[in-house]
Design a protein around this motif. Structure first.
Motif, PDB file in Angstrom:
ATOM      1  N   LEU A  30      -5.907   0.815  -1.312  1.00 39.02           N
ATOM      2  CA  LEU A  30      -5.938   1.528  -2.587  1.00 39.02           C
ATOM      3  C   LEU A  30      -5.072   2.792  -2.554  1.00 39.02           C
ATOM      4  O   LEU A  30      -4.402   3.110  -3.546  1.00 39.02           O
ATOM      5  CB  LEU A  30      -7.379   1.885  -2.950  1.00 39.02           C
ATOM      6  N   THR A  31      -5.075   3.500  -1.440  1.00 39.09           N
ATOM      7  CA  THR A  31      -4.226   4.692  -1.329  1.00 39.09           C
ATOM      8  C   THR A  31      -2.752   4.308  -1.357  1.00 39.09           C
ATOM      9  O   THR A  31      -1.941   4.953  -2.034  1.00 39.09           O
ATOM     10  CB  THR A  31      -4.550   5.473  -0.043  1.00 39.09           C
ATOM     11  N   ILE A  42       2.506  -2.874 -10.447  1.00 37.96           N
ATOM     12  CA  ILE A  42       1.689  -2.473 -11.598  1.00 37.96           C
ATOM     13  C   ILE A  42       2.400  -1.389 -12.404  1.00 37.96           C
ATOM     14  O   ILE A  42       2.394  -1.414 -13.640  1.00 37.96           O
ATOM     15  CB  ILE A  42       0.302  -2.002 -11.128  1.00 37.96           C
ATOM     16  N   ALA A  43       3.033  -0.447 -11.722  1.00 34.19           N
ATOM     17  CA  ALA A  43       3.728   0.637 -12.429  1.00 34.19           C
ATOM     18  C   ALA A  43       4.888   0.113 -13.265  1.00 34.19           C
ATOM     19  O   ALA A  43       5.079   0.545 -14.403  1.00 34.19           O
ATOM     20  CB  ALA A  43       4.225   1.677 -11.426  1.00 34.19           C
ATOM     21  N   TRP A  88      -0.874 -10.518 -18.222  1.00 39.01           N
ATOM     22  CA  TRP A  88      -1.044 -11.058 -16.876  1.00 39.01           C
ATOM     23  C   TRP A  88      -0.051 -10.461 -15.874  1.00 39.01           C
ATOM     24  O   TRP A  88      -0.294 -10.502 -14.681  1.00 39.01           O
ATOM     25  CB  TRP A  88      -0.908 -12.580 -16.897  1.00 39.01           C
ATOM     26  N   VAL A  89       1.061  -9.901 -16.361  1.00 31.39           N
ATOM     27  CA  VAL A  89       2.061  -9.346 -15.440  1.00 31.39           C
ATOM     28  C   VAL A  89       1.489  -8.166 -14.639  1.00 31.39           C
ATOM     29  O   VAL A  89       1.600  -8.151 -13.415  1.00 31.39           O
ATOM     30  CB  VAL A  89       3.355  -8.968 -16.205  1.00 31.39           C
ATOM     31  N   PRO A 123      -1.105  -8.269  -9.879  1.00 32.38           N
ATOM     32  CA  PRO A 123      -1.137  -7.387  -8.700  1.00 32.38           C
ATOM     33  C   PRO A 123      -2.469  -6.651  -8.543  1.00 32.38           C
ATOM     34  O   PRO A 123      -2.928  -6.413  -7.421  1.00 32.38           O
ATOM     35  CB  PRO A 123       0.011  -6.404  -8.941  1.00 32.38           C
ATOM     36  N   GLY A 124      -3.096  -6.290  -9.667  1.00 33.03           N
ATOM     37  CA  GLY A 124      -4.419  -5.654  -9.593  1.00 33.03           C
ATOM     38  C   GLY A 124      -5.462  -6.589  -9.007  1.00 33.03           C
ATOM     39  O   GLY A 124      -6.308  -6.173  -8.205  1.00 33.03           O
ATOM     40  N   LEU A 125      -5.399  -7.859  -9.387  1.00 34.91           N
ATOM     41  CA  LEU A 125      -6.308  -8.846  -8.799  1.00 34.91           C
ATOM     42  C   LEU A 125      -6.027  -9.048  -7.311  1.00 34.91           C
ATOM     43  O   LEU A 125      -6.951  -9.260  -6.528  1.00 34.91           O
ATOM     44  CB  LEU A 125      -6.208 -10.176  -9.543  1.00 34.91           C
TER      45      LEU A 125
END
Length: 196
Positions: free
Chosen positions: A129-130, A152-153, A164-165, A169-171
């Motif tokens: 996460l960091t 994500i950025a 979904w884009v 990556p979050g998933l």
């Protein structure tokens, strides 16, 4: 990045904790006050400060996360060492004339490894996460190197049309963090002598 951070962090925390716990006295106080200084700041904010002082990139992110992640390992190793140093087999090794460094490396540090291993696997999710947070802010891995926070950025502008884009990556971050937490729980059950 996670493996590189763990390779840097675990030995550093083990050395600081074992030396502080075994030596005691002034050295213990100095090492633990330095540890407290690092623990006083949130990990992401401290990592941001370290990366801002260096140049953005994977190497800088790994070093910054490693510099902020070692204090819990040092605390854990110190606590284990404080219980180990007063045992009978350490007294027997001392009576054979072994030096303090030999006692720390051959007898104390191996006894700290199981709990440190569990802590490392449980802490990998916060390291992920960091690293993702640094990547999201543009201070982690730089394009074209793939990194979940950077993905994500760069994809956040598509969140309304193509949700979904940025979600994938979050998933991936969520799945990797959950997997490391489950691995840590399993290792704790295997390595804990009270569970046997």
């Amino acid at each position: 990045m996670v493996v590189a951070v763990v390779i840097l962090v675990a030995p550093l925390g083990l050395v600081v904790g074992c030396v502080a716990g075994y030596a005691g006295g002034l050295l213990d106080k100095v090492l633990m006050r330095v540890t407290d200084v690092f623990l006083a700041f949130p990990r992401l904010i401290l990592a941001l400060a370290f990366v801002a002082a260096m140049r953005p990139g994977v190497e800088s992110a790994v070093i910054a996360i490693a510099l902020t992640a070692w204090p819990p390992y040092a605390r854990l190793a110190r606590a284990e060492t404080l219980t180990i140093r007063n045992t009978d087999y350490i007294a027997a090794v001392q009576m054979t004339g072994a030096s303090p460094w030999r006692i720390i490396w051959k007898h104390v540090a191996p006894m700290c490894l199981p709990s440190l291993t569990v802590r490392v696997t449980l802490d990998m999710s916060s390291i992920i996460l960091t690293a993702a947070g640094l990547g999201f802010l543009g201070l982690g891995a730089q394009p074209p190197i793939p990194e979940w926070g950077t993905m994500i950025a760069t994809a956040r502008r598509f969140i309304l049309e193509q949700w979904w884009v940025p979600v994938i990556p979050g998933l991936a971050i969520f799945t990797a963090s959950l997997a490391f937490n489950l691995l840590g729980d399993g290792l704790r059950d295997v390595l804990d002598p009270k569970q046997r």
